[in-house]
Design an enzyme around this catalytic site. Structure first.
Site, PDB file in Angstrom:
ATOM      1  CD  GLU A  31      -2.877   1.240   2.680  1.00 48.11           C
ATOM      2  OE1 GLU A  31      -3.634  -0.007   2.252  1.00 48.11           O
ATOM      3  OE2 GLU A  31      -2.781   1.950   3.193  1.00 48.11           O
ATOM      4  CG  HIS A 282      -2.372  -4.604   1.713  1.00 50.35           C
ATOM      5  ND1 HIS A 282      -2.398  -4.369   1.074  1.00 50.35           N
ATOM      6  CD2 HIS A 282      -2.614  -3.471   3.212  1.00 50.35           C
ATOM      7  CE1 HIS A 282      -2.867  -3.100   0.316  1.00 50.35           C
ATOM      8  NE2 HIS A 282      -2.886  -2.415   1.752  1.00 50.35           N
TER       9      HIS A 282
END
Ligand code: FAD
Length: 303
Positions: A31, A282
């Site tokens: 991210e 993630h």
């Protein structure tokens, strides 16, 4: 009749759903946030290029609270789609947007070939802990944004999940019910808020499964480089840091040792999560690649 204003998206960049289904290995994703200035932009693109070599399943770009950062989110996402081999996921929030504005942004993503959107409500404009006030012509919950995206085009939609429960949820069961409702509305995967104890993640998965909801829940991980950085992000996201984690970091005086401890902590967490069946990892990269790369180099199952 369904008011489908967007054309069916052409076959092109794969969706997160397709990518997760097409491989047996866990999904890996990174991210980024929209940079503030030219220097930040250069740093972001260095990180993107360095992390591209790890062949992540997808990368995502956060959506900020105000005008110019929002334009940059759209621009960076479009550029990732156009200039890299990566599959971009655009974050989108309901904060301060009318339904019409959301439709326009969604249309722009469709035009740029962006097929993956993380549908979020967004934090209250006063910050975590303040009351949520929806736009008068806007949406009240992320579930409505999932519905809007599914109505407007052929998007693969992800949503947020909260191992400690969302700060505004009345209890953990209400929190799990909100995630199950987003899945029922068409969300295909969820990504969690940062956490440091595998048990918190596993208990969330259990709560959601007990509701008959099988949505894949990707573990959201914050590489820790210092106590200051950790406290800042915990506060911004409304996450509690377990005292054992603080104690492990506080043992060290030298910043390099704190960073090393943070990396070891994350390596163990990733290995435990993968051993327990987490479908993906993630990383909240903060637009830097070094710590994330070092953590991944230590995780047996992704090498
Ligand atoms: P929702 O799912 O709408 O939930 C919000 C609250 O409402 C919860 O307490 C929920 O239990 C409750 N609720 C939901 N539905 C109902 C209902 N029907 N009736 C009553 N209560 C209900 N923020 C940003 O601003 N930009 C970003 O890019 C961003 N990226 C993120 C990425 C990830 C992976 C995560 C985990 C969070 C991210 N956030 C981002 C933060 C997120 O926007 C906030 O945590 C926000 O407060 C909640 O968003 P949500 O999508 O979970 O909202």
């Amino acid at each position: 009749m369904v008011n489908r204003v967007l054309p069916r998206l052409p076959d092109g960049p794969a969706t997160v759903r397709e990518l997760m289904a097409s491989t047996v290995s866990p999904a890996l994703s990174f991210e980024f946030f929209p940079p503030k200035d030219d220097e930040g932009e250069a740093q972001l693109w260095r990180a993107i290029r360095e992390l591209e070599r790890l062949r992540p399943t997808y990368v995502s770009v956060t959506y900020g609270a105000g005008g110019s950062t929002r334009d940059r989110t759209i621009r960076v996402t479009e550029r990732i789609a156009a200039e890299t081999t990566l599959t971009p996921v655009a974050h989108l929030t309901c904060v301060g947007h009318s339904r019409g504005e959301l439709r326009t942004i969604i249309g722009r993503y469709a035009d740029a070939g962006v097929r993956n959107v993380l549908a979020l409500r967004g934090d209250p404009q006063g910050g975590v802990g303040k009351p949520w006030v929806p736009h008068p012509d806007g949406l009240d919950h992320a579930v409505e944004l999932v519905e809007l995206l599914r109505e407007l085009g052929d998007f693969s939609v992800g949503v947020a999940a909260f191992p400690q429960g969302h700060p505004e949820a009345t209890d953990l069961e209400a929190d799990a019910a909100a995630l199950a409702a987003k899945a029922a509305a068409g969300a295909e995967y969820a990504v969690t808020q940062l956490f440091f104890e595998a048990d918190q993640y596993l208990r969330l998965v259990d709560r959601v499964r007990r509701r008959g909801c099988e949505i894949p829940i990707i573990a959201g991980l914050m590489p820790v480089t210092s106590l200051g950085q950790l406290s800042r992000f915990a506060e911004l996201s409304g996450t509690q840091i377990p005292p054992a984690v603080v104690a492990r970091l506080e043992r060290h005086r030298d910043p390099a040792d704190v960073r090393r401890e943070g990396i070891d902590l994350l390596v163990s967490l990733c290995e435990e999560l993968l051993a327990e069946g987490a479908p993906g990892l993630h990383f909240y990269t903060l637009n830097r690649s070094e710590t994330t790369r070092e953590i991944l180099a230590g995780v047996a199952d992704v090498n």
